[in-house]
Motif scaffolding. Structure first.
Motif, PDB file in Angstrom:
ATOM      1  N   ILE A  40      12.336  -4.775 -15.186  1.00  0.00           N
ATOM      2  CA  ILE A  40      11.965  -5.453 -13.936  1.00  0.00           C
ATOM      3  C   ILE A  40      10.624  -4.904 -13.484  1.00  0.00           C
ATOM      4  N   CYS A  41       9.673  -5.836 -13.322  1.00  0.00           N
ATOM      5  CA  CYS A  41       8.308  -5.477 -12.942  1.00  0.00           C
ATOM      6  C   CYS A  41       8.090  -5.947 -11.499  1.00  0.00           C
ATOM      7  N   HIS A  42       7.178  -5.300 -10.790  1.00  0.00           N
ATOM      8  CA  HIS A  42       6.915  -5.718  -9.415  1.00  0.00           C
ATOM      9  C   HIS A  42       6.406  -7.166  -9.339  1.00  0.00           C
ATOM     10  N   SER A  43       5.794  -7.647 -10.415  1.00  0.00           N
ATOM     11  CA  SER A  43       5.341  -9.050 -10.418  1.00  0.00           C
ATOM     12  C   SER A  43       6.520 -10.010 -10.348  1.00  0.00           C
ATOM     13  N   ASP A  44       7.619  -9.671 -11.017  1.00  0.00           N
ATOM     14  CA  ASP A  44       8.815 -10.528 -10.931  1.00  0.00           C
ATOM     15  C   ASP A  44       9.288 -10.624  -9.488  1.00  0.00           C
ATOM     16  N   GLY A  61      10.957 -12.691 -15.285  1.00  0.00           N
ATOM     17  CA  GLY A  61      11.210 -11.731 -16.372  1.00  0.00           C
ATOM     18  C   GLY A  61      10.175 -11.881 -17.460  1.00  0.00           C
ATOM     19  N   HIS A  62       9.448 -10.793 -17.729  1.00  0.00           N
ATOM     20  CA  HIS A  62       8.343 -10.911 -18.695  1.00  0.00           C
ATOM     21  C   HIS A  62       8.051  -9.606 -19.425  1.00  0.00           C
ATOM     22  N   GLU A  63       8.968  -8.641 -19.354  1.00  0.00           N
ATOM     23  CA  GLU A  63       8.710  -7.340 -19.972  1.00  0.00           C
ATOM     24  C   GLU A  63       9.893  -7.093 -20.908  1.00  0.00           C
ATOM     25  N   ALA A  64       9.862  -7.713 -22.088  1.00  0.00           N
ATOM     26  CA  ALA A  64      11.082  -7.842 -22.883  1.00  0.00           C
ATOM     27  C   ALA A  64      10.908  -7.420 -24.336  1.00  0.00           C
ATOM     28  N   SER A 161       5.461  -4.002 -23.131  1.00  0.00           N
ATOM     29  CA  SER A 161       4.902  -5.349 -23.051  1.00  0.00           C
ATOM     30  C   SER A 161       4.269  -5.708 -21.707  1.00  0.00           C
ATOM     31  N   CYS A 162       4.433  -4.852 -20.681  1.00  0.00           N
ATOM     32  CA  CYS A 162       3.698  -5.133 -19.433  1.00  0.00           C
ATOM     33  C   CYS A 162       3.174  -3.861 -18.792  1.00  0.00           C
ATOM     34  N   GLY A 163       4.069  -3.034 -18.251  1.00  0.00           N
ATOM     35  CA  GLY A 163       3.630  -1.854 -17.490  1.00  0.00           C
ATOM     36  C   GLY A 163       2.764  -0.903 -18.305  1.00  0.00           C
TER      37      GLY A 163
END
Ligand code: ZN
Ligand code: ZN
Length: 364
Positions: A40-44, A61-64, A161-163
């Motif tokens: 879970i990213c702050h962008s979600d 959801g985008h960090e998978a 994949s994100c952070g």
């Protein structure tokens, strides 16, 4: 059409609803990935709170990370069973930005209304951020995924994949840090800790972490910060000057989306300093600066999206550093949750105390 379980946002600010949704088979150039983990990213959370608009219902959801389970026509280089991370960086490969080596700035818009997701009664369902990874499976463009070692834990891999790419990439790619330069990192959360370790990897001399929490400043030191400054001090930048021997920093990385953090950030810069803008405030919020200072001593501000990464180039080296013990990933996870617990995991993330909360999918 086959259905999968997903956490759906029907109303901004309301809890996500776990329900069955339809996922289309991969089209030309696309792959289907069965997910093991999504962080879970702050962008979600900003999207789910309505901070940046977008259409509903939506799946965020985008960090998978997961395993490739189907391949669309024309996809080469991937096979079913490959372990991969899934990113939100959907790049067409042929627009001027992509062709010029900046895929995070791809100019080809993604139509999330006509993506692979739909409700069980066939209505449009937004595949937010071109991922929709709060779901058991995703169908994404093959340029969004990168292979990872099959023995790497997927919950740890998901973070890359994100952070991780956003923080490390901001220090390495956006700031173009040179060994010996001094760095201030504002915010010691999920992205900030990665900006700190990116600065360490790039050879920074001093790395000053700035945060509201003493506890997070201590954690920041485990990731490579040499000094910690409490943001709640009267003039916190003065403590930073002191730690740097009476000067500002060459690079200030702003990793939180809070306006006060942005307004203070310029104070930490030295002569010729650059501020790298990473954290994303809500749309419409503004910060003020004193241009004469920046003009007189050659300072600059630069926005950085997703660490300016080229995922096919940068994710493999970051994973290699992890395997060598030079990039910390395991230590970034502060909680593991099931998809059914996603609203609790989001609430825990909102407290600001968490590092990264990860949803694990039960494949039983
Ligand atoms: Zn993110
Ligand atoms: Zn493009």
């Amino acid at each position: 059409m086959p259905t999968i379980k997903a956490a759906v946002c029907h109303e901004f600010g309301a809890p996500l609803v776990i329900e069955e949704v339809q996922l289309a088979a991969p089209k030309s150039g696309e792959v289907e990935v069965t997910l093991d983990a999504v962080a879970i990213c702050h962008s979600d959370i900003s999207f789910a709170d309505g901070a940046w608009g977008g259409f509903l219902p939506a799946v965020y959801g985008h960090e998978a990370a997961g395993t490739v389970s189907a391949i669309g026509e024309g996809v080469t280089g991937f096979g079913e069973g490959d372990s991969v991370v899934v990113t939100l960086i959907r790049s067409c490969g042929i627009c001027p930005s992509c062709a010029g080596g900046a895929p995070t700035l791809c100019e080809t818009p993604y139509d999330d209304k006509n993506g692979p997701l739909s409700t069980v009664d066939g209505k449009p369902l937004s595949q937010a951020m071109a991922c929709g990874a709060f779901a058991e499976k995703v169908v994404v463009d093959h340029r969004q995924i990168v292979k990872i070692p099959s023995d790497m834990a997927k919950d740890v891999a998901a973070l890359v994949s994100c952070g991780v790419i956003t923080g490390v990439g901001a220090a390495v790619n956006a700031a173009q840090l040179r060994p010996g330069q001094d760095v201030v990192v504002i915010g010691a959360g999920g992205v900030g800790l990665n900006a700190i370790q990116g600065a360490r990897i790039a050879g920074a001399r001093r790395i000053i972490a700035v945060d509201m929490s003493e506890e997070k400043l201590e954690i920041a030191k485990e990731f490579g910060a040499t000094d910690g400054v409490l943001a709640s001090l009267q003039s916190p930048w003065k403590a930073s000057y002191k730690a740097l021997g009476g000067k500002g920093a060459e690079v200030v990385l702003v990793t939180v989306g809070a306006i006060p953090a942005y307004e203070q950030a310029a104070r930490y810069m030295g002569r010729g300093g650059r501020m790298i803008m990473i954290g994303m405030p809500h749309s419409g919020e503004t910060a003020t600066y004193e241009p004469v200072i920046m003009a007189a001593i050659g300072q600059g501000m630069i926005g950085s999206k997703m660490g300016d990464v080229v995922i096919q180039r940068d994710i493999p080296w970051m994973i290699d550093l992890y395997q060598q013990g030079r990039l910390k990933l395991d230590e970034l996870i502060s909680g593991r949750w099931s998809l059914e617990q996603i609203n609790e995991a989001i609430a825990d993330t909102k407290t600001g105390a968490a590092r990264r909360n990860v949803i694990l999918f039960d494949r039983a």
